[in-house]
Design a protein around this motif. Structure first.
Motif, PDB file in Angstrom:
ATOM      1  N   ASP A 212      14.016   0.084   3.915  1.00 34.43           N
ATOM      2  CA  ASP A 212      15.191   0.002   4.784  1.00 34.43           C
ATOM      3  C   ASP A 212      16.451  -0.064   3.929  1.00 34.43           C
ATOM      4  OD1 ASP A 212      13.532   0.031   6.940  1.00 34.43           O
ATOM      5  OD2 ASP A 212      13.623  -2.109   7.327  1.00 34.43           O
ATOM      6  N   HIS A 251       9.768   6.285   5.788  1.00 35.12           N
ATOM      7  CA  HIS A 251      10.217   5.507   6.942  1.00 35.12           C
ATOM      8  C   HIS A 251      11.726   5.581   7.036  1.00 35.12           C
ATOM      9  CE1 HIS A 251      10.770   2.313   9.832  1.00 35.12           C
ATOM     10  NE2 HIS A 251      11.538   1.666   8.967  1.00 35.12           N
ATOM     11  N   ASP A 253      15.063   4.380   8.577  1.00 31.62           N
ATOM     12  CA  ASP A 253      15.750   3.315   9.302  1.00 31.62           C
ATOM     13  C   ASP A 253      17.194   3.710   9.524  1.00 31.62           C
ATOM     14  OD1 ASP A 253      15.795   3.038   6.362  1.00 31.62           O
ATOM     15  OD2 ASP A 253      17.331   1.533   6.800  1.00 31.62           O
ATOM     16  N   GLY A 273      10.014   7.056  11.928  1.00 36.38           N
ATOM     17  CA  GLY A 273      10.899   5.950  12.269  1.00 36.38           C
ATOM     18  C   GLY A 273      12.251   6.343  12.790  1.00 36.38           C
ATOM     19  N   ASN A 339       9.125   1.951  15.279  1.00 35.02           N
ATOM     20  CA  ASN A 339       8.942   0.646  14.650  1.00 35.02           C
ATOM     21  C   ASN A 339       7.964  -0.158  15.498  1.00 35.02           C
ATOM     22  OD1 ASN A 339       9.503  -1.760  12.987  1.00 35.02           O
ATOM     23  ND2 ASN A 339      11.347  -0.651  12.390  1.00 35.02           N
TER      24      ASN A 339
END
Length: 359
Positions: A212, A251, A253, A273, A339
């Motif tokens: 993240d 991922h 974010d 994500g 998520n």
């Protein structure tokens, strides 16, 4: 085997991971953060769940018809649904001064020392045993656990707290560079473990990783700084995976769009994500390509903020069907969520998500 022939769950995921056609869109999960939903799916009481949360969760996902599991989400306490609490969540560390944070960075071993001290054989023995044990428990479902430490690391706020983290990157760029180099060394070591497991057939040819490093408004750290100092570490950290044909799935974010070109150039071959409210829509993602010009592997795209909690089951099924259409010929889709699925998501919507691909 024809497209309409029925595949096993492992075969279905493996085909899509390889960019090949499957009998239907596979589904991943493991992130339901609601004990009540898990108990309802498994047909057990909450007491039975807390006696064996992993085993009951596997039963629930199996009953739901999942093809694979990216992990097993277990709340930190019986009174909450989160996997973090006040003592574990990344927050401002008021007891740690910026000067002390700088000293901690200075005391860290060099990247060369980290890699030289890495006991690959011992670590791989533990890693392999964990993978094999969980795969036995998952039965027909494929165990494909996320590997957050692989590749590289820029999100040191978990260790130093946000205030010190931004202080280090803003006032001590040389220390920030060392953190990125240390994160790269650790990430390369982790990637080597995964690569060996892939070669031995106990880990699939795709791995969810990433970190993240973006907010709703974009990257936490200057993209120019990340391109100069983080990208080389990430590129080297992903190479062990790319060498053996394992696709890194990043991922995403927040609004990760300003970093996408960099990530794809580093070797990222898939994305997961998406937050559509940040511009990360399936329509946008499906147009992107790997650095070799090939379609991306997509884990998604159902949002746990703006879709699953508020839509009707019929709307969820429609969104799944549309995602399949958007990705057809453009991206290799594995249905998944952005998520964790929190208690505000109705169980009926979770069922609808899976039913949409099984119909």
């Amino acid at each position: 085997m024809t497209r309409t022939s029925r595949l096993s769950r492992r075969e279905r995921l493996s085909r899509v991971f390889a960019g090949e056609a499957a009998d239907r869109t596979p589904v991943l999960d493991g992130w339901i953060a609601c004990v009540e939903h898990i108990c309802a799916l498994a047909g057990v009481s909450s007491e039975a769940y807390w006696a064996d949360p992993t085993g009951v969760s596997i039963r629930a996902y199996d009953a739901l018809g999942m093809d694979g599991l990216i992990g097993i989400f277990v709340p930190r306490t019986q009174d909450d649904f989160r996997c973090v609490d006040a003592s574990s969540y990344a927050h401002a560390r008021t007891e740690l001064s910026l000067e002390e944070a700088v000293a901690q960075v200075d005391a860290m071993p060099s990247p060369e020392q980290i890699e030289a001290r890495f006991d690959f054989d011992a670590r791989y023995k533990e890693f392999r045993a964990s993978l094999e044990d969980m795969q036995r428990q998952c039965g027909e479902m494929l165990w494909v656990p996320a590997q957050w430490g692989a590749g590289a690391a820029a999100s040191w706020y978990g260790q130093f707290g946000y205030e010190n983290y931004f202080g280090l990157f803003g006032l001590y760029p040389d220390r920030a560079r060392k953190l990125l180099e240390v994160g790269g060394a650790n990430g390369r070591c982790h990637s080597r473990l995964i690569a060996r497991a892939v070669q031995e057939g106990i880990y699939p040819h795709a791995v969810l990783l990433g970190e993240d490093i973006c907010t709703q408004r974009g990257p936490m750290v200057s993209p120019r700084f990340l391109e100069r100092y983080y990208a080389p570490e990430l590129r080297r950290g992903l190479q062990p995976l790319l060498d053996i044909g394992c696709k890194p799935v990043w991922h995403c974010d927040g609004d990760v769009r300003p970093l996408l070109d960099m990530l794809l150039d580093c070797g990222v071959q898939g994305l997961q994500g998406f937050q559509p409210e940040c511009g990360m829509t399936i329509d946008y993602v499906a147009t992107r390509r790997t650095r070799a010009g090939k379609p991306l592997l997509v884990f998604g795209p159902l949002a746990v903020t703006t879709e699953l909690p508020v839509c009707t089951p019929g709307e969820i099924r429609a969104k799944v069907r549309r995602a399949i259409e958007v990705c057809r010929g453009n991206a290799n889709l594995v249905l998944f969520t952005s998520n964790t699925i929190n208690p505000d998501v109705p169980l009926a919507n979770i069922r609808a998500m899976v039913e949409a691909v099984q119909a």
